[in-house]
Design a protein around this motif. Structure first.
Motif, PDB file in Angstrom:
ATOM      1  N   GLU A  46       0.868  -1.177   0.000  1.00 49.16           N
ATOM      2  CA  GLU A  46       0.000   0.000   0.000  1.00 49.16           C
ATOM      3  C   GLU A  46       0.911   1.235   0.000  1.00 49.16           C
ATOM      4  O   GLU A  46       2.120   1.103  -0.166  1.00 49.16           O
ATOM      5  CB  GLU A  46      -1.015  -0.070   1.151  1.00 49.16           C
ATOM      6  N   SER A  68       2.807  -9.301   1.438  1.00 50.77           N
ATOM      7  CA  SER A  68       2.932 -10.361   2.441  1.00 50.77           C
ATOM      8  C   SER A  68       1.585 -10.943   2.846  1.00 50.77           C
ATOM      9  O   SER A  68       1.505 -11.709   3.793  1.00 50.77           O
ATOM     10  CB  SER A  68       3.644  -9.804   3.672  1.00 50.77           C
ATOM     11  N   ASN A  69       0.534 -10.580   2.131  1.00 47.61           N
ATOM     12  CA  ASN A  69      -0.797 -11.135   2.411  1.00 47.61           C
ATOM     13  C   ASN A  69      -1.560 -11.120   1.092  1.00 47.61           C
ATOM     14  O   ASN A  69      -1.497 -10.122   0.369  1.00 47.61           O
ATOM     15  CB  ASN A  69      -1.500 -10.246   3.454  1.00 47.61           C
ATOM     16  N   GLU A 142      10.095  -7.996   9.621  1.00 48.72           N
ATOM     17  CA  GLU A 142       9.212  -6.930  10.118  1.00 48.72           C
ATOM     18  C   GLU A 142       8.353  -7.301  11.330  1.00 48.72           C
ATOM     19  O   GLU A 142       8.030  -6.451  12.148  1.00 48.72           O
ATOM     20  CB  GLU A 142       8.289  -6.543   8.947  1.00 48.72           C
ATOM     21  N   THR A 143       7.952  -8.580  11.469  1.00 46.64           N
ATOM     22  CA  THR A 143       6.885  -8.817  12.448  1.00 46.64           C
ATOM     23  C   THR A 143       7.154  -9.966  13.423  1.00 46.64           C
ATOM     24  O   THR A 143       8.041 -10.797  13.213  1.00 46.64           O
ATOM     25  CB  THR A 143       5.518  -8.992  11.732  1.00 46.64           C
ATOM     26  N   LYS A 172      10.103   0.048  16.869  1.00 45.77           N
ATOM     27  CA  LYS A 172       9.120  -0.672  16.054  1.00 45.77           C
ATOM     28  C   LYS A 172       7.963  -1.117  16.942  1.00 45.77           C
ATOM     29  O   LYS A 172       6.869  -0.576  16.873  1.00 45.77           O
ATOM     30  CB  LYS A 172       9.803  -1.852  15.339  1.00 45.77           C
ATOM     31  N   ASP A 176       4.475   0.542  16.381  1.00 48.26           N
ATOM     32  CA  ASP A 176       3.764  -0.181  15.312  1.00 48.26           C
ATOM     33  C   ASP A 176       2.780  -1.180  15.910  1.00 48.26           C
ATOM     34  O   ASP A 176       1.559  -1.114  15.689  1.00 48.26           O
ATOM     35  CB  ASP A 176       4.848  -0.867  14.450  1.00 48.26           C
TER      36      ASP A 176
END
Ligand code: NAD
Ligand code: SAH
Length: 408
Positions: A46, A68-69, A142-143, A172, A176
């Motif tokens: 996005e 990633s989705n 990232e997660t 992060k 986030d």
């Protein structure tokens, strides 16, 4: 309006709010530190992600990106990014085959560095594409769930490159996971359902960084909030924060809206659906579409209806109907634009600095999950304060000595 024009406009809107990453761009522009570096990216496609790509490209990188989705690609943004010369292999599709083919297209550029979100890209490379592996210097993840997956591989001796734990840096996860997920989860739910949160009973599964943010923002809307946890310490924390903690078995009949944020599977399953109120709303903000067991819902439903986009109704044998948002995938990214711009500015600035760290430390880091160096966190925090025209105190030499001594 052409598809790409709306994409370009989304980027034009986001860019000025991404002050930190543009500060980094100015700092590194002359040096061109990514010149000759191939980056393979797998991040929700996005507008903010597109701004990250723009900056990396301007700093010399050759890029290929997928999402990633399967449902988080915004096609207008993907098109705009293509027009900027980025190799984009991303579609909004439920076709798993296409999802993985897009990953393979990214890996085909033989990346030196992966910027991954959830470990799908990295695990694809490590497991299936040894021919594209030798040139890889490392991965920036990232997660939370992505790191958990890489750590599991490491335990089994399967990790052959360094993985920088972007998620675990304070700049992060404190922002986030907590405030980002806190805001964007409610944004995704509210913009799709248009229901009032005030006066509702909300059940949040998981009181980690994401769950804390989701619960905090639900309370701010005027909801009653119930927390379910499996970690007794986190449950105590939720209680001390003023929430009610209980088992999902007990919460299932009480909730109006359920939000999962655990990174686990089977958190809400068959027996829970049967206890729910007619009209209960189900959303996932954790990882895969298995936290709310969509498979159970599909198996037990006697009638399925598509409501407005992003909402499906499942009628159960007891005559009640429950509503599933975003097909049980991340509600904030599938039914919304994901985290706020300023928050992704921080996460992506850490990504950029972590990728530079991998370049500078090429061949010197040990294999497996490594922390983001503390100086990167400090730098990003300072840049954020400067962007807000804030300044803070500094330790005097005397204070610094005092804090390191044991004498009164
Ligand atoms: P975390 O480890 O801080 O928190 C997860 C919590 O869930 C833990 O407290 C754990 O005890 C709890 N939990 C595990 N199984 C449970 C169960 N069966 N029932 C109740 N609680 C359970 O992790 P986090 O950083 O909060 O991330 C949570 C998930 O959200 C991860 O999958 C992460 O990748 C994802 N995530 C999503 C977004 C987003 O944009 N939606 C953003 C960041 C992270
Ligand atoms: N493969 C997973 C990805 C995990 S998503 C999936 O199935 O969806 C969790 C991550 O999304 C978070 O760590 C956060 O940094 C990222 N994220 C949230 N909002 C985003 C946005 N607007 N753009 C890009 N990434 C975002």
């Amino acid at each position: 309006m052409s598809n790409s024009l709306s994409g370009h406009r989304k980027l034009d809107w986001a860019r000025p709010f991404m002050k930190v990453i543009h500060e980094l761009k100015n700092e590194y522009m002359n040096e061109q530190p990514f010149k000759g570096v191939r980056l393979g990216m797998c991040i929700h496609l996005e507008a903010k992600t597109a701004c990250l790509c723009e900056v990396l490209k301007e700093l010399g990188a050759e890029l290929a990106i997928t999402s990633s989705n399967p449902l988080s690609t915004q096609p207008d943004v993907a098109e705009a990014l293509r027009e900027k010369g980025v190799n984009v292999f991303a579609e909004r599709t439920l076709d798993e085959k296409v999802y993985w083919e897009n990953m393979d297209q990214v890996l085909a550029i033989r990346p030196h560095i992966l910027i991954d979100d959830g470990a799908d890209l990295g695990i694809r490379l490590l497991e299936r594409q040894s021919q594209n592996f030798n040139q890889l210097w490392g991965i920036c993840e990232e997660t939370t769930t992505g790191l958990q997956r890489y750590r599991s591989m490491e335990k089994e001796g399967l990790m052959k490159v360094p993985v920088i734990a972007v998620n675990d840096s304070r700049m992060k996860y404190l922002f986030d996971n907590r405030y980002g997920t806190g805001q964007s989860t409610w944004d995704g739910i509210i913009r799709t359902t248009n229901v009032s949160i005030s006066g509702k009973t909300i059940v949040v599964a998981g009181y980690g960084w994401c769950g804390k943010g989701i619960a905090m923002r639900a309370r701010a809307y005027g909801a009653r909030v119930i927390i379910t946890e499996i970690d007794p310490v986190k449950a105590c924390e939720a209680v001390m924060d003023g929430f009610i903690a209980m088992k999902m078995d007990d919460a299932a009949s009480l909730g109006d809206i359920f939000v999962t944020a655990t990174g686990n599977k089977d958190v809400i399953t068959r027996s829970h659906f049967l206890m729910m109120k007619d009209g209960a709303i189900l959303a996932n903000a954790g990882h895969f579409d298995i936290e709310v067991s969509v498979a159970d819902l599909e198996a037990m439903c006697c009638e399925h209806r598509d409501m407005k986009p992003g909402i499906e109704a499942y009628k159960l044998k007891n005559g009640r109907e429950v509503f599933l948002l975003a097909k049980g995938r991340l509600v904030n990214l599938v039914n919304g634009d994901g985290h706020p711009i300023e928050i992704m500015d921080l996460s992506f600035s850490i990504q950029l600095e972590s990728a530079l760290y991998l370049i500078k430390q090429k061949g010197k880091l040990s294999h497996g999950v490594q922390p983001v160096p503390e100086n990167i966190d400090q730098k990003i925090a300072h840049l954020r304060l400067i962007a807000d025209e804030l300044s803070i105190d500094r330790l005097t030499e005397d204070q610094s000595k005092y804090l390191q001594s044991w004498k009164m």
